[in-house]
Design a protein around this motif. Structure first.
Motif, PDB file in Angstrom:
ATOM      1  N   MET A   1       0.825  -1.189   0.000  1.00 30.52           N
ATOM      2  CA  MET A   1       0.000   0.000   0.000  1.00 30.52           C
ATOM      3  C   MET A   1       0.872   1.256   0.000  1.00 30.52           C
ATOM      4  SD  MET A   1      -2.887   1.511  -0.133  1.00 30.52           S
ATOM      5  CE  MET A   1      -4.010   0.175  -0.068  1.00 30.52           C
ATOM      6  N   GLU A   2       1.953   1.231   0.769  1.00 34.32           N
ATOM      7  CA  GLU A   2       2.816   2.413   0.824  1.00 34.32           C
ATOM      8  C   GLU A   2       3.451   2.702  -0.530  1.00 34.32           C
ATOM      9  OE1 GLU A   2       3.353   4.829   3.029  1.00 34.32           O
ATOM     10  OE2 GLU A   2       1.794   3.896   4.217  1.00 34.32           O
ATOM     11  N   THR A   3       3.801   1.673  -1.262  1.00 38.87           N
ATOM     12  CA  THR A   3       4.376   1.872  -2.591  1.00 38.87           C
ATOM     13  C   THR A   3       3.358   2.529  -3.509  1.00 38.87           C
ATOM     14  OG1 THR A   3       5.811  -0.039  -2.290  1.00 38.87           O
ATOM     15  CG2 THR A   3       5.473   0.725  -4.539  1.00 38.87           C
ATOM     16  N   LEU A   4       2.131   2.030  -3.483  1.00 42.08           N
ATOM     17  CA  LEU A   4       1.080   2.636  -4.316  1.00 42.08           C
ATOM     18  C   LEU A   4       0.801   4.073  -3.905  1.00 42.08           C
ATOM     19  CD1 LEU A   4      -1.473  -0.264  -4.754  1.00 42.08           C
ATOM     20  CD2 LEU A   4      -0.285   0.963  -6.565  1.00 42.08           C
ATOM     21  N   THR A   5       0.758   4.326  -2.603  1.00 37.23           N
ATOM     22  CA  THR A   5       0.526   5.691  -2.122  1.00 37.23           C
ATOM     23  C   THR A   5       1.621   6.619  -2.627  1.00 37.23           C
ATOM     24  OG1 THR A   5      -0.579   4.847  -0.149  1.00 37.23           O
ATOM     25  CG2 THR A   5       0.182   7.119  -0.074  1.00 37.23           C
ATOM     26  N   PHE A   6       2.864   6.170  -2.514  1.00 37.65           N
ATOM     27  CA  PHE A   6       3.984   6.971  -3.017  1.00 37.65           C
ATOM     28  C   PHE A   6       3.839   7.235  -4.509  1.00 37.65           C
ATOM     29  CE2 PHE A   6       8.108   6.923  -5.192  1.00 37.65           C
ATOM     30  CZ  PHE A   6       8.637   8.112  -4.704  1.00 37.65           C
ATOM     31  N   LEU A   7       3.522   6.185  -5.268  1.00 38.90           N
ATOM     32  CA  LEU A   7       3.427   6.340  -6.720  1.00 38.90           C
ATOM     33  C   LEU A   7       2.277   7.253  -7.133  1.00 38.90           C
ATOM     34  CD1 LEU A   7       4.299   2.729  -7.899  1.00 38.90           C
ATOM     35  CD2 LEU A   7       5.693   4.798  -8.185  1.00 38.90           C
ATOM     36  N   VAL A   8       1.090   7.114  -6.532  1.00 39.36           N
ATOM     37  CA  VAL A   8      -0.022   7.978  -6.956  1.00 39.36           C
ATOM     38  C   VAL A   8       0.230   9.423  -6.583  1.00 39.36           C
ATOM     39  CG1 VAL A   8      -1.754   6.154  -6.954  1.00 39.36           C
ATOM     40  CG2 VAL A   8      -1.503   7.586  -4.932  1.00 39.36           C
ATOM     41  N   ASN A   9       1.066   9.657  -5.565  1.00 39.78           N
ATOM     42  CA  ASN A   9       1.394  11.036  -5.197  1.00 39.78           C
ATOM     43  C   ASN A   9       2.502  11.626  -6.056  1.00 39.78           C
ATOM     44  OD1 ASN A   9      -0.429  11.627  -3.074  1.00 39.78           O
ATOM     45  ND2 ASN A   9       0.725  10.269  -1.745  1.00 39.78           N
ATOM     46  N   ASN A  10       3.210  10.778  -6.785  1.00 37.59           N
ATOM     47  CA  ASN A  10       4.343  11.263  -7.565  1.00 37.59           C
ATOM     48  C   ASN A  10       4.232  11.039  -9.065  1.00 37.59           C
ATOM     49  OD1 ASN A  10       6.515  12.226  -5.570  1.00 37.59           O
ATOM     50  ND2 ASN A  10       5.683  10.361  -4.659  1.00 37.59           N
ATOM     51  N   VAL A  84      -0.132   1.916 -12.881  1.00 40.45           N
ATOM     52  CA  VAL A  84       0.835   2.474 -11.949  1.00 40.45           C
ATOM     53  C   VAL A  84       2.010   1.538 -11.698  1.00 40.45           C
ATOM     54  CG1 VAL A  84       1.124   3.330  -9.584  1.00 40.45           C
ATOM     55  CG2 VAL A  84      -0.964   3.843 -10.831  1.00 40.45           C
ATOM     56  N   LEU A  85       1.749   0.246 -11.635  1.00 39.94           N
ATOM     57  CA  LEU A  85       2.788  -0.711 -11.249  1.00 39.94           C
ATOM     58  C   LEU A  85       3.593  -1.211 -12.443  1.00 39.94           C
ATOM     59  CD1 LEU A  85       0.890  -2.721  -8.505  1.00 39.94           C
ATOM     60  CD2 LEU A  85       2.513  -0.842  -8.220  1.00 39.94           C
ATOM     61  N   THR A  86       4.185  -0.282 -13.176  1.00 35.09           N
ATOM     62  CA  THR A  86       5.078  -0.644 -14.272  1.00 35.09           C
ATOM     63  C   THR A  86       6.482  -0.846 -13.709  1.00 35.09           C
ATOM     64  OG1 THR A  86       5.707   1.633 -14.759  1.00 35.09           O
ATOM     65  CG2 THR A  86       3.728   0.769 -15.884  1.00 35.09           C
ATOM     66  N   MET A  87       7.336  -1.503 -14.456  1.00 30.64           N
ATOM     67  CA  MET A  87       8.699  -1.745 -13.986  1.00 30.64           C
ATOM     68  C   MET A  87       9.430  -0.437 -13.685  1.00 30.64           C
ATOM     69  SD  MET A  87      10.700  -4.059 -12.993  1.00 30.64           S
ATOM     70  CE  MET A  87      10.015  -5.551 -13.621  1.00 30.64           C
ATOM     71  N   PHE A  97      12.509   4.190  -1.321  1.00 24.46           N
ATOM     72  CA  PHE A  97      12.534   3.479  -0.040  1.00 24.46           C
ATOM     73  C   PHE A  97      13.925   2.947   0.317  1.00 24.46           C
ATOM     74  CE2 PHE A  97       8.000   3.104  -1.246  1.00 24.46           C
ATOM     75  CZ  PHE A  97       7.448   3.727  -0.140  1.00 24.46           C
ATOM     76  N   ASP A  98      14.832   2.877  -0.646  1.00 23.39           N
ATOM     77  CA  ASP A  98      16.222   2.459  -0.402  1.00 23.39           C
ATOM     78  C   ASP A  98      17.025   3.714  -0.049  1.00 23.39           C
ATOM     79  OD1 ASP A  98      18.760   1.320  -0.390  1.00 23.39           O
ATOM     80  OD2 ASP A  98      18.872   1.169  -2.581  1.00 23.39           O
ATOM     81  N   VAL A  99      16.869   4.178   1.187  1.00 26.17           N
ATOM     82  CA  VAL A  99      17.391   5.496   1.567  1.00 26.17           C
ATOM     83  C   VAL A  99      18.912   5.574   1.578  1.00 26.17           C
ATOM     84  CG1 VAL A  99      15.340   6.164   2.858  1.00 26.17           C
ATOM     85  CG2 VAL A  99      17.172   4.979   4.041  1.00 26.17           C
ATOM     86  N   ASP A 100      19.584   4.453   1.792  1.00 27.24           N
ATOM     87  CA  ASP A 100      21.051   4.503   1.834  1.00 27.24           C
ATOM     88  C   ASP A 100      21.702   3.995   0.551  1.00 27.24           C
ATOM     89  OD1 ASP A 100      20.530   1.820   2.067  1.00 27.24           O
ATOM     90  OD2 ASP A 100      21.602   1.545   3.967  1.00 27.24           O
ATOM     91  N   ASN A 101      20.884   3.801  -0.500  1.00 28.24           N
ATOM     92  CA  ASN A 101      21.370   3.330  -1.798  1.00 28.24           C
ATOM     93  C   ASN A 101      22.175   2.038  -1.702  1.00 28.24           C
ATOM     94  OD1 ASN A 101      20.242   5.473  -3.308  1.00 28.24           O
ATOM     95  ND2 ASN A 101      21.897   6.796  -2.580  1.00 28.24           N
ATOM     96  N   SER A 102      21.765   1.170  -0.795  1.00 26.98           N
ATOM     97  CA  SER A 102      22.465  -0.103  -0.612  1.00 26.98           C
ATOM     98  C   SER A 102      21.943  -1.195  -1.537  1.00 26.98           C
ATOM     99  CB  SER A 102      22.307  -0.564   0.840  1.00 26.98           C
ATOM    100  OG  SER A 102      20.934  -0.861   1.108  1.00 26.98           O
TER     101      SER A 102
END
Length: 131
Positions: A1-10, A84-87, A97-102
């Motif tokens: 859900m958080e991924t979708l929320t992020f994507l629809v807002n961006n 919305v859920l394209t590659m 969500f990968d805040v430290d680019n690891s």
């Protein structure tokens, strides 16, 4: 859900916000900008959906456990997932969500992202997301 929320807002280009905005406004009888369980149950009263099922869906969407669903969460729950859920969009969200680019999404990273976004999500809820 958080991924979708992020994507629809961006990502705005593939989503017909007018239809979804109108639907949200029709459900938001109190004009608070938030949907309560009472408003959701009222909307589905004639659909013969058991209250338990409605409450279960509502609980899953109420990510802050405040008894309400905001517009962004409503959009994420109702948007056409295929658009919305394209590659490319998923990679965009992954890097958010990968805040430290690891190359990994970690619980600590999610804590930082949600804090930065002003979301009050407990570590326990984040642990459940990761599980």
């Amino acid at each position: 859900m958080e991924t979708l929320t992020f994507l629809v807002n961006n990502l705005n280009k593939d989503i017909d916000f007018k239809i979804l905005r109108d639907a949200f406004r029709a459900l938001d009888k109190q004009n608070t900008g938030m949907l309560s369980i009472v408003e959701i149950k009222g909307a589905f009263k004639e659909a013969n959906i058991p209250n338990y099922d409605i409450e279960e869906v509502f609980k899953n969407l109420d990510i802050n456990c405040e008894g309400t669903i905001n517009y962004s969460v409503f959009l994420a729950a109702t948007v056409e997932k295929q658009k919305v859920l394209t590659m490319n969009n998923l990679w965009f969200a992954f890097h958010h969500f990968d805040v430290d680019n690891s190359g990994f999404i970690t619980e600590e990273g999610l804590v930082e992202v949600f804090h930065r976004e002003g979301k009050k999500i407990s570590r326990e809820k984040i642990h459940e997301m990761m599980a």
